[in-house]
Design an enzyme around this catalytic site. Structure first.
Site, mmCIF file in Angstrom:
data_model
loop_
_atom_site.group_PDB
_atom_site.id
_atom_site.type_symbol
_atom_site.label_atom_id
_atom_site.label_comp_id
_atom_site.label_asym_id
_atom_site.label_seq_id
_atom_site.Cartn_x
_atom_site.Cartn_y
_atom_site.Cartn_z
ATOM 1 N N ASN A 68 44.571 46.222 44.345
ATOM 2 C CA ASN A 68 46.022 46.021 44.277
ATOM 3 C C ASN A 68 46.771 47.188 43.640
ATOM 4 O OD1 ASN A 68 44.876 45.317 41.816
ATOM 5 N ND2 ASN A 68 46.367 43.704 41.389
ATOM 6 N N GLU A 167 39.186 43.255 32.250
ATOM 7 C CA GLU A 167 40.574 42.854 32.485
ATOM 8 C C GLU A 167 40.536 41.907 33.672
ATOM 9 O OE1 GLU A 167 43.744 42.047 33.915
ATOM 10 O OE2 GLU A 167 43.890 44.086 34.706
ATOM 11 N N GLU A 375 43.207 48.145 27.366
ATOM 12 C CA GLU A 375 43.397 49.420 28.056
ATOM 13 C C GLU A 375 44.778 49.937 27.707
ATOM 14 O OE1 GLU A 375 40.787 49.535 31.987
ATOM 15 O OE2 GLU A 375 42.370 48.027 32.148
#
Length: 394
Positions: A68, A167, A375
């Protein structure tokens, strides 16, 4: 680069341009963080010796990224790995390998030595990543993707005790209180829901609107959604491109049909766009039942289910009623209220009166089943560093 991203995953060209700028920012940020690895020097309480704490590269890092955001998710991992002093192997999604290869070529042109950043594309991700995680030289895994795949990789990484940053999925609540500025809330909803066409882990997934403002919000939000121009990503007037696959459209259809069958009112959209392509119309649902699947699953599409609430305690309970905890959004003019509610929400990130939280300088990550580690910011580089303590007697 933006055109390549759009050709690969279909997102509208303005979204792709924004992603390229975001992707570049990680290199800008970590170019500065590279010289700021923290260290400590002090005395032991006994006075017998000095304590030195330093950080060193963790080692070879395997980076697994989704389709994505094929550029930004790659640079969000490569940049801190390099800043920390690690070599890395990037395994991009099978749907979007070309963007990753283009980034690899740009890094070669920029002077990154051969073998430091490696791009390995495959349609057999499971066996490849498993083989790398069972190589004793690999010491780090950074993965962005679904919670289900994340659980599998955590089990794989356990065999060699590989450090993991994960994540994972999201189910973001978007909370609008009665005292919110309506224009700001609707604009924030459009960004939080429709960034990347809703195919984002940070996308607002559940809209909780307080009773006093609910009718106006739903009306204005539906008008904005219905006005979006749907079409091919490269077309100059496109605001919403196709979803990634036919299976993605089928999932959205299933969730919408289930919600309507359980009593939801269709305000706008609610169907595929006629003709070829994986298009689904921007959709707003009102009066969504608490047992609708759409409130439990990550939609990953241009659909906004709206639920009306009465009290602050009620909406906090509703927002936290999920296994995920990536991001939440709150809209209100009352600073005391929004900060108090933000503290009660079980999510790693909270956007207050804004629909975007992502920033290279901020720690991105979630709680509960939404992941491990962070992150971005200096926290992102620490994920690629080992802490070493040295006891010294002069």
């Amino acid at each position: 680069m933006a055109q390549l991203i759009t050709v690969e995953n279909g997102k509208a060209l303005p979204d792709a341009r924004s992603e390229v700028a975001y992707a570049a920012e990680f290199f800008r940020w970590y170019a500065e963080e590279a010289v700021r690895a923290p260290g400590e020097f002090g005395s032991a309480p006994s006075g017998a010796n000095q304590i030195i704490v330093s950080h060193e590269p963790i080692g070879i890092a395997v980076l697994v990224t989704p389709w994505n955001f094929p550029a930004a998710m790659a640079t969000r991992k490569i940049a801190p790995a390099l800043a920390a002093g690690c070599t890395c192997i990037l395994k991009p999604a099978a749907e979007t390998p070309l963007t990753a290869l283009a980034i690899g070529e740009l890094m070669r042109q920029a002077g990154v030595p051969a073998g430091v950043v490696n791009i390995v594309s495959t349609k057999k991700a499971g066996p490849l990543v498993s083989a790398m995680l069972h190589d004793k030289r690999v010491r780090k895994l950074s993965f962005t993707g679904s919670t289900g795949v994340g659980r599998i990789l955590l089990r794989e990484a356990a065999d060699q005790v590989v450090s993991c940053s994960m994540e994972l999925g999201g189910n973001a609540p978007f909370i609008v209180f009665d005292d919110a500025d309506l224009e700001t809330a609707v604009a924030g909803a459009m960004v939080a829901k429709m960034r990347n066409g809703g195919e984002a882990c940070t996308a607002a997934n559940r809209f909780y609107v307080q009773k006093g403002i609910s009718a106006d919000f739903i009306r204005r939000f539906a008008e904005e959604m219905a006005a979006l121009n749907v079409g091919p990503g490269l077309a100059p007037d496109t605001q919403l491109g196709p979803l990634i696959t036919d299976a993605a459209v089928a999932k959205v259809e299933r969730l919408v049909d289930d919600a309507i069958a359980k009593g939801a009112r269709l305000v706008t959209g609610g169907s595929r766009l006629s003709g070829e392509g994986f298009y689904y119309l921007p959709t707003v649902l009102a009066n969504v039942s608490p047992d609708a699947e759409i409130l439990r699953e990550e939609i990953f599409g241009p659909v906004a289910p709206v639920i009306v609430f009465d009290t602050e305690d009620e909406v906090v309970d509703l927002a936290n009623d999920t296994e995920y905890g990536l991001v939440s959004y709150i809209f209100s003019r009352d600073l005391k209220r929004v900060l108090a509610v933000a503290g009660r929400l079980e999510s790693g990130m909270v956007g207050i009166n804004r629909g975007v939280v992502s920033d290279a300088a901020a720690p991105f990550g979630g709680m509960k089943q939404s992941g491990l580690g962070r992150e971005g910011s200096h926290h992102g580089m620490l994920e690629y560093l080992e802490t070493k303590y040295i006891a010294v007697t002069w």
